[in-house]
Design an enzyme around this catalytic site. Structure first.
Site, PDB file in Angstrom:
ATOM      1  N   PHE A 174       0.822  -0.868   0.287  1.00 25.81           N
ATOM      2  CA  PHE A 174      -0.198  -0.122   0.031  1.00 25.81           C
ATOM      3  C   PHE A 174       1.303   1.157  -0.213  1.00 25.81           C
ATOM      4  O   PHE A 174       1.998   1.380   0.542  1.00 25.81           O
ATOM      5  CB  PHE A 174      -0.489   0.103   1.193  1.00 25.81           C
ATOM      6  CG  PHE A 174      -1.794   1.576   1.373  1.00 25.81           C
ATOM      7  CD1 PHE A 174      -2.881   1.120   0.615  1.00 25.81           C
ATOM      8  CD2 PHE A 174      -1.779   2.168   1.787  1.00 25.81           C
ATOM      9  CE1 PHE A 174      -3.521   2.518   0.446  1.00 25.81           C
ATOM     10  CE2 PHE A 174      -2.711   3.284   1.812  1.00 25.81           C
ATOM     11  CZ  PHE A 174      -3.779   3.470   1.166  1.00 25.81           C
ATOM     12  N   ASP A 220       9.221   2.452   1.744  1.00 19.97           N
ATOM     13  CA  ASP A 220       8.267   3.094   1.814  1.00 19.97           C
ATOM     14  C   ASP A 220       8.167   2.894   3.754  1.00 19.97           C
ATOM     15  O   ASP A 220       7.280   2.234   3.797  1.00 19.97           O
ATOM     16  CB  ASP A 220       7.117   2.358   1.801  1.00 19.97           C
ATOM     17  CG  ASP A 220       5.597   4.121   2.175  1.00 19.97           C
ATOM     18  OD1 ASP A 220       5.799   3.797   2.963  1.00 19.97           O
ATOM     19  OD2 ASP A 220       4.834   3.258   1.168  1.00 19.97           O
ATOM     20  N   LYS A 235       2.894   9.038   8.852  1.00 22.78           N
ATOM     21  CA  LYS A 235       1.862   9.117   9.208  1.00 22.78           C
ATOM     22  C   LYS A 235       2.521   9.406  11.217  1.00 22.78           C
ATOM     23  O   LYS A 235       1.735  10.661  11.546  1.00 22.78           O
ATOM     24  CB  LYS A 235       1.441   7.515   9.886  1.00 22.78           C
ATOM     25  CG  LYS A 235       1.081   6.747   8.842  1.00 22.78           C
ATOM     26  CD  LYS A 235       0.784   5.525   9.209  1.00 22.78           C
ATOM     27  CE  LYS A 235      -0.162   4.597   8.095  1.00 22.78           C
ATOM     28  NZ  LYS A 235      -2.044   5.211   8.167  1.00 22.78           N
TER      29      LYS A 235
END
Ligand SMILES: Cc1ncc(COP(=O)(O)O)c(C=O)c1O
Length: 465
Positions: A201, A287, A316
């Site tokens: 993702f 990532d 995040k």
């Protein structure tokens, strides 16, 4: 009366609709109670107090009212859990009715310092009081300081700030393409393609979406960015064959897949990717939007592997809940990027960067990181003891405090049962993995409490048969 309440009052009072919503005219003391009890508040030394009972302050008296208004006014992109959260402190959240929840979702792996960390709050309030936004037309001090600190603590030489994880990946896509173009100015067709992996993702905007494996996220919006090939996560042979064609600008990989179901790459796989990218002239992008910044017990998830990327994307937890993303890259790649190649109005603003400095200060301390490893190890042990006997539990895995409980059925009934017992957890993978990403400051007692609730919640799977 809090000074924040006072400062909101003047402009809002011009609207009768908002007047009703904000209960203007009532004494704040009347607005500060949930079921007769005071909601938890946060107070920092700079003299600004959070509005007590924020739900009632906005005119919502029950969760049901919030849920109904959301259904009426918001675009229906989120299948939300029926919890209307008004406040939080540490690892706890509180809803409109004053119900307490132990939060093992952390705003999807965002609230590393939990809710209302006092040093973070102080950094935010002091910076808001000094300078919030100035754009990237000018220099701003927290941005430069944060970049310097990220560089000092990583493989990278330079940083580009964004507002989210998907934007960080968009920037990484552009930087990889530009790097390849500059490197091969003499070639008609420089390498422009990308490799990504099953269960990955990388985000929801058109480029990052193209790199995201779940087909049902992509297919309604096609055509997305062309030139992306998905390979099975961990499959060295298939990746080798593809990368050897020489068309790959970059390989995007999560060292630990979050949304995909908490799968860790093997050391052999990441080492292979590093060597294969070097040989083929492709860039290696890690990532670490979800797994980076302390969650695994290392500041960077890739540290555990001893393999370093050319580019790393973050987001995040970096600003403790404020929107931020970052791309960290080496000088070799940064030197291909020129003025105007990329940019953002908001990214790297003083407020978010000062908040991020407070987060980075705490989470990069060796003691903090070792506490994450210790708590993660302990939590996994008690989960294995308590849940291991349940026939639906296939595996409990993940480093540090990014833990997946893989089930042989959907995890949704378990998530619902946990919530009804005051525990917030997430799903991942194909919905069959219960994902636990608590605030990194969570206590061992709270983790034990969570394990007890999970034990009980798993029993619903048999009741439902
Ligand atoms: C690994 C990874 N990359 C990128 C993203 C996208 O981040 P954002 O939602 O901030 O755009 C996410 C979000 O869950 C993620 O887990």
């Amino acid at each position: 009366m809090s000074s924040l309440y006072v400062s909101l009052k003047t402009p809002i009072s011009q609207s009768s609709c908002l007047r009703r919503r904000f209960n203007l005219g009532r004494e704040p003391s009347q607005l500060c109670r949930i079921n007769g009890q005071r909601a938890p508040t946060t107070c920092v030394s700079v003299g600004v107090e959070a509005p007590e009972n924020a739900g009632k302050k906005l005119g919502f008296l029950t969760s049901k009212e919030v849920i109904e208004a959301e259904a009426k006014y918001l675009v229906g992109t989120y299948a939300r859990a029926p919890v209307a959260v008004v406040s939080g402190k540490g690892s706890k959240l509180y809803d409109v009715e004053g119900r307490e929840y132990l939060d093992l979702s952390s705003g999807i792996a965002v609230n590393a310092l939990g809710h209302g960390d006092e040093d973070w709050l102080k950094a935010v309030i002091e910076q808001a009081n000094t300078l919030t936004h100035v754009s990237n037309i000018y220099y701003s001090l927290p941005q430069v300081e944060l970049a310097e600190r990220l560089v000092a603590s990583s493989f990278a030489d330079r940083v580009f700030f964004t507002n989210s994880g998907t934007e960080a990946n968009e920037a990484a896509i552009k930087f990889a393409r530009k790097f390849q173009r500059n490197l091969h100015l003499d070639v008609k067709r420089p390498a422009t393609e990308f490799i990504a992996f099953s269960n990955c993702f990388h985000g929801r905007t058109m480029g990052a979406l193209a790199l995201t494996s779940k087909e049902h996220y992509r297919s309604p919006f096609e055509p997305v960015m062309p030139g992306v090939t998905f390979v099975e996560y961990g499959n060295i042979q298939a990746t080798k064959e593809l990368i050897q064609r020489g068309k790959t600008a970059a390989v995007f990989v999560e060292p630990i897949q979050g949304e995909g179901g908490i799968y860790s790459a093997t050391k052999e796989f990441l080492q292979f990717l590093r060597a294969a990218c070097d040989e083929a002239g492709a860039l290696l992008v890690f990532d670490e939007v979800q797994c980076g910044l302390g969650r695994t017990g290392y500041l960077w998830a890739h540290e555990a592997y001893g393999v370093f990327p050319d580019i790393m994307t973050l987001a995040k937890p970096l600003a403790g809940g404020l929107p931020i993303g970052a791309v960290l890259l080496t000088e070799r790649i940064a030197s291909a990027i020129a003025y105007g190649d990329h940019g953002s109005t908001f990214a790297g603003g003083p407020l978010v960067c000062n908040a991020a400095l407070a987060v980075l200060d705490k989470i990069s301390k060796p003691d903090f990181l070792s506490s994450v490893s210790k708590k993660g190890f302990h939590f996994k042990e008690i989960l294995k003891q308590k849940l291991g006997g349940n026939p639906h539990v296939k595996e409990i895995r993940g480093p540090g405090l990014i833990i997946g409980i893989e089930l042989d059925v959907s995890g949704s009934p378990v998530v619902d049962a946990c919530r009804e017992s005051g525990l917030l957890v997430l799903t991942a993978g194909k919905g069959n993995v219960v994902r636990l990403v608590p605030p990194l400051i969570i206590t061992e007692d709270e983790l034990s409490q969570a394990a007890d609730i999970l034990y009980q919640a798993l029993l619903v799977l048999d009741e439902k048969k």
